[in-house]
Write a protein that holds these residues in place. Structure first.
Motif, PDB file in Angstrom:
ATOM      1  N   THR A 255      47.057 -74.145  67.247  1.00  0.00           N
ATOM      2  CA  THR A 255      46.524 -74.240  66.103  1.00  0.00           C
ATOM      3  C   THR A 255      47.323 -74.246  64.668  1.00  0.00           C
ATOM      4  N   GLY A 256      47.016 -74.570  63.784  1.00  0.00           N
ATOM      5  CA  GLY A 256      47.448 -74.640  62.319  1.00  0.00           C
ATOM      6  C   GLY A 256      48.299 -73.208  62.192  1.00  0.00           C
ATOM      7  N   ALA A 257      47.244 -72.032  62.451  1.00  0.00           N
ATOM      8  CA  ALA A 257      48.015 -70.840  61.832  1.00  0.00           C
ATOM      9  C   ALA A 257      49.237 -70.620  62.893  1.00  0.00           C
ATOM     10  N   VAL A 258      49.490 -70.845  64.129  1.00  0.00           N
ATOM     11  CA  VAL A 258      50.593 -70.909  64.974  1.00  0.00           C
ATOM     12  C   VAL A 258      51.563 -71.942  64.508  1.00  0.00           C
ATOM     13  N   ILE A 259      51.416 -73.177  64.041  1.00  0.00           N
ATOM     14  CA  ILE A 259      52.284 -74.000  63.411  1.00  0.00           C
ATOM     15  C   ILE A 259      53.014 -73.397  62.302  1.00  0.00           C
ATOM     16  N   GLN A 260      52.209 -72.987  61.475  1.00  0.00           N
ATOM     17  CA  GLN A 260      52.729 -72.272  60.060  1.00  0.00           C
ATOM     18  C   GLN A 260      53.580 -71.096  60.415  1.00  0.00           C
ATOM     19  N   GLU A 261      53.197 -70.234  61.553  1.00  0.00           N
ATOM     20  CA  GLU A 261      54.046 -69.009  61.791  1.00  0.00           C
ATOM     21  C   GLU A 261      55.463 -69.472  62.359  1.00  0.00           C
ATOM     22  N   VAL A 262      55.489 -70.543  63.137  1.00  0.00           N
ATOM     23  CA  VAL A 262      56.709 -71.125  63.555  1.00  0.00           C
ATOM     24  C   VAL A 262      57.634 -71.387  62.339  1.00  0.00           C
ATOM     25  N   MET A 263      56.969 -72.297  61.290  1.00  0.00           N
ATOM     26  CA  MET A 263      57.841 -72.514  59.849  1.00  0.00           C
ATOM     27  C   MET A 263      58.221 -71.327  59.155  1.00  0.00           C
ATOM     28  N   ALA A 264      57.225 -69.971  59.237  1.00  0.00           N
ATOM     29  CA  ALA A 264      57.562 -68.923  58.638  1.00  0.00           C
ATOM     30  C   ALA A 264      58.725 -68.160  59.133  1.00  0.00           C
ATOM     31  N   ARG A 265      58.938 -68.234  60.515  1.00  0.00           N
ATOM     32  CA  ARG A 265      59.975 -67.636  61.343  1.00  0.00           C
ATOM     33  C   ARG A 265      61.019 -68.171  61.145  1.00  0.00           C
ATOM     34  N   SER A 266      61.309 -69.466  61.028  1.00  0.00           N
ATOM     35  CA  SER A 266      62.538 -70.220  61.022  1.00  0.00           C
ATOM     36  C   SER A 266      63.000 -70.340  59.549  1.00  0.00           C
ATOM     37  N   ILE A 267      62.033 -70.058  58.438  1.00  0.00           N
ATOM     38  CA  ILE A 267      62.676 -70.025  57.050  1.00  0.00           C
ATOM     39  C   ILE A 267      63.077 -68.436  57.117  1.00  0.00           C
ATOM     40  N   LEU A 268      62.622 -67.602  57.385  1.00  0.00           N
ATOM     41  CA  LEU A 268      62.966 -66.034  57.544  1.00  0.00           C
ATOM     42  C   LEU A 268      64.251 -65.737  58.079  1.00  0.00           C
ATOM     43  N   SER A 269      64.524 -66.700  59.309  1.00  0.00           N
ATOM     44  CA  SER A 269      65.634 -66.407  59.968  1.00  0.00           C
ATOM     45  C   SER A 269      66.890 -67.024  59.645  1.00  0.00           C
ATOM     46  N   SER A 270      66.783 -68.018  58.501  1.00  0.00           N
ATOM     47  CA  SER A 270      67.859 -68.994  57.825  1.00  0.00           C
ATOM     48  C   SER A 270      68.146 -68.864  56.604  1.00  0.00           C
ATOM     49  N   ASP A 271      67.534 -67.574  55.958  1.00  0.00           N
ATOM     50  CA  ASP A 271      67.649 -67.411  54.614  1.00  0.00           C
ATOM     51  C   ASP A 271      67.233 -68.397  53.682  1.00  0.00           C
ATOM     52  N   GLY A 272      66.075 -69.179  54.109  1.00  0.00           N
ATOM     53  CA  GLY A 272      65.258 -70.028  53.416  1.00  0.00           C
ATOM     54  C   GLY A 272      66.080 -71.537  53.680  1.00  0.00           C
ATOM     55  N   GLU A 273      66.685 -71.867  54.568  1.00  0.00           N
ATOM     56  CA  GLU A 273      67.379 -73.161  54.738  1.00  0.00           C
ATOM     57  C   GLU A 273      67.499 -73.246  56.175  1.00  0.00           C
ATOM     58  N   PRO A 274      65.981 -73.649  56.711  1.00  0.00           N
ATOM     59  CA  PRO A 274      65.719 -73.677  58.080  1.00  0.00           C
ATOM     60  C   PRO A 274      66.612 -75.270  58.557  1.00  0.00           C
ATOM     61  N   LYS A 275      67.074 -75.101  60.028  1.00  0.00           N
ATOM     62  CA  LYS A 275      67.534 -76.342  60.531  1.00  0.00           C
ATOM     63  C   LYS A 275      66.890 -76.264  61.931  1.00  0.00           C
ATOM     64  N   LEU A 276      67.152 -77.485  62.690  1.00  0.00           N
ATOM     65  CA  LEU A 276      66.626 -77.686  63.735  1.00  0.00           C
ATOM     66  C   LEU A 276      66.571 -76.388  64.752  1.00  0.00           C
ATOM     67  N   LYS A 277      67.924 -75.814  64.869  1.00  0.00           N
ATOM     68  CA  LYS A 277      68.147 -74.643  65.756  1.00  0.00           C
ATOM     69  C   LYS A 277      67.099 -73.476  65.395  1.00  0.00           C
ATOM     70  N   HIS A 278      66.963 -73.241  64.094  1.00  0.00           N
ATOM     71  CA  HIS A 278      65.822 -72.224  63.675  1.00  0.00           C
ATOM     72  C   HIS A 278      64.564 -72.601  64.168  1.00  0.00           C
ATOM     73  N   ILE A 279      64.304 -73.575  63.866  1.00  0.00           N
ATOM     74  CA  ILE A 279      62.526 -73.971  64.386  1.00  0.00           C
ATOM     75  C   ILE A 279      62.545 -73.941  65.806  1.00  0.00           C
TER      76      ILE A 279
END
Length: 300
Positions: A255-279
């Motif tokens: 769902t869209g909510a799950v995809i948004q959560e993937v992006m939120a976690r990747s942003i939070l774990s990368s200090d706002g600069e997500p790369k492929l590994k974070h995603i």
């Protein structure tokens, strides 16, 4: 005299002017004043309230640009609501009951509530918001009818219509259906219902209740890619094309909510600069938490 009383007084004055009009021009002027005053009253009362008439101060309001919907769906919904509230005189002239209804159908997490929030933020009319279970209470239903009568023209949003299903105790469903019928008979109402299952009680779909249905399905591949692009921007475009395609493919059925959560976690774990590994890490965490394999349906 309270300033909020002025539009109501203006409506009464317009009605009296129409009755006492000596010429066709005077009558037309009174009609124009009536419709303008109705619009002023709507703008003055533009707020989101519960079914009992209490303001919902924490109701989140979204912009249309915040939504991740197919462009045509977003445009059609927006225009249908806007056109309705601009067309009261047209309905009167053609002797059509001034009411419409639309239903949003689809799994949780695909934007039905967010679309309601965008409508509430932009419609410019009062909004009554609640869920179907509340409408099984005769006391709340009576308060809702009174609130609608005071605020019309307005929008009534009823979430989770599929929560009220036939059981041994048929009273809740009967109360809901009776209430929906009463709302459908009222003038100046734009009714919006959300349904999370296609197995909703068929009697909810009676003609004259909902006139249009919009289906909120899981995002297609190009829509998932566009969602990543809108939220991650340059960080998404910096990833190799084949890697972006692999990420989008792995989230098929989400769902869209799950995809948004993937992006939120990747942003939070990368200090706002997500790369492929974070995603990738975020996808693994979420898909594993739900026990899902790539391509299976997953949602909150």
């Amino acid at each position: 005299m309270c300033s909020s009383d002025l539009p109501q007084i203006g409506i009464a004055q317009s009605a009296i002017s129409f009755v006492l009009a000596d010429t066709a021009d005077d009558a037309m002027l009174a009609i124009n004043n009536y419709y303008q005053t109705r619009k002023d009253l709507c703008r003055q009362r533009c707020q989101v309230t519960s079914f009992t008439g209490d303001p919902i101060d924490d109701f989140e309001q979204k912009k249309w640009s915040d939504l991740h919907l197919p462009a045509k769906v977003s445009k059609d919904i927006r225009l249908e609501v806007q056109d309705f509230f601009k067309s009261e005189r047209y309905y009167d002239t053609h002797k059509i009951r001034y009411r419409r209804g639309m239903a949003f159908v689809g799994p949780r997490g695909n934007g039905k509530t967010a679309t309601c929030q965008a409508i509430a933020a932009t419609a410019g009319v009062p909004v009554m918001y609640g869920n179907a279970l509340q409408m099984t209470s005769e006391e709340i239903s009576a308060l809702l009818l009174r609130t609608i009568g005071y605020n019309s023209p307005c929008i009534v949003m009823i979430e989770d219509l599929d929560m009220v299903v036939p059981t041994e105790d048929a009273e809740p469903l009967i109360t809901l259906l009776s209430m929906l019928d009463k709302i459908a008979m009222m003038e100046g109402i734009f009714l919006i219902g959300t349904i999370n299952s296609d197995t909703v009680e068929s009697s909810v779909f009676r003609p004259g209740l909902f006139d249009a249905f919009y289906f909120f399905q899981n995002l297609a591949s190009d829509e998932r890619n566009a969602m990543f692009n809108r939220i991650l921007g340059k960080y998404w475009s910096s990833i190799k094309k084949e890697d972006r395609a692999a990420v989008v493919a792995r989230l098929d059925g989400c769902t869209g909510a799950v995809i948004q959560e993937v992006m939120a976690r990747s942003i939070l774990s990368s200090d706002g600069e997500p790369k492929l590994k974070h995603i990738k890490v975020a996808m693994d965490e979420i898909l594993n938490a739900f026990g899902q394999s790539p391509g299976s349906s997953i949602g909150y």
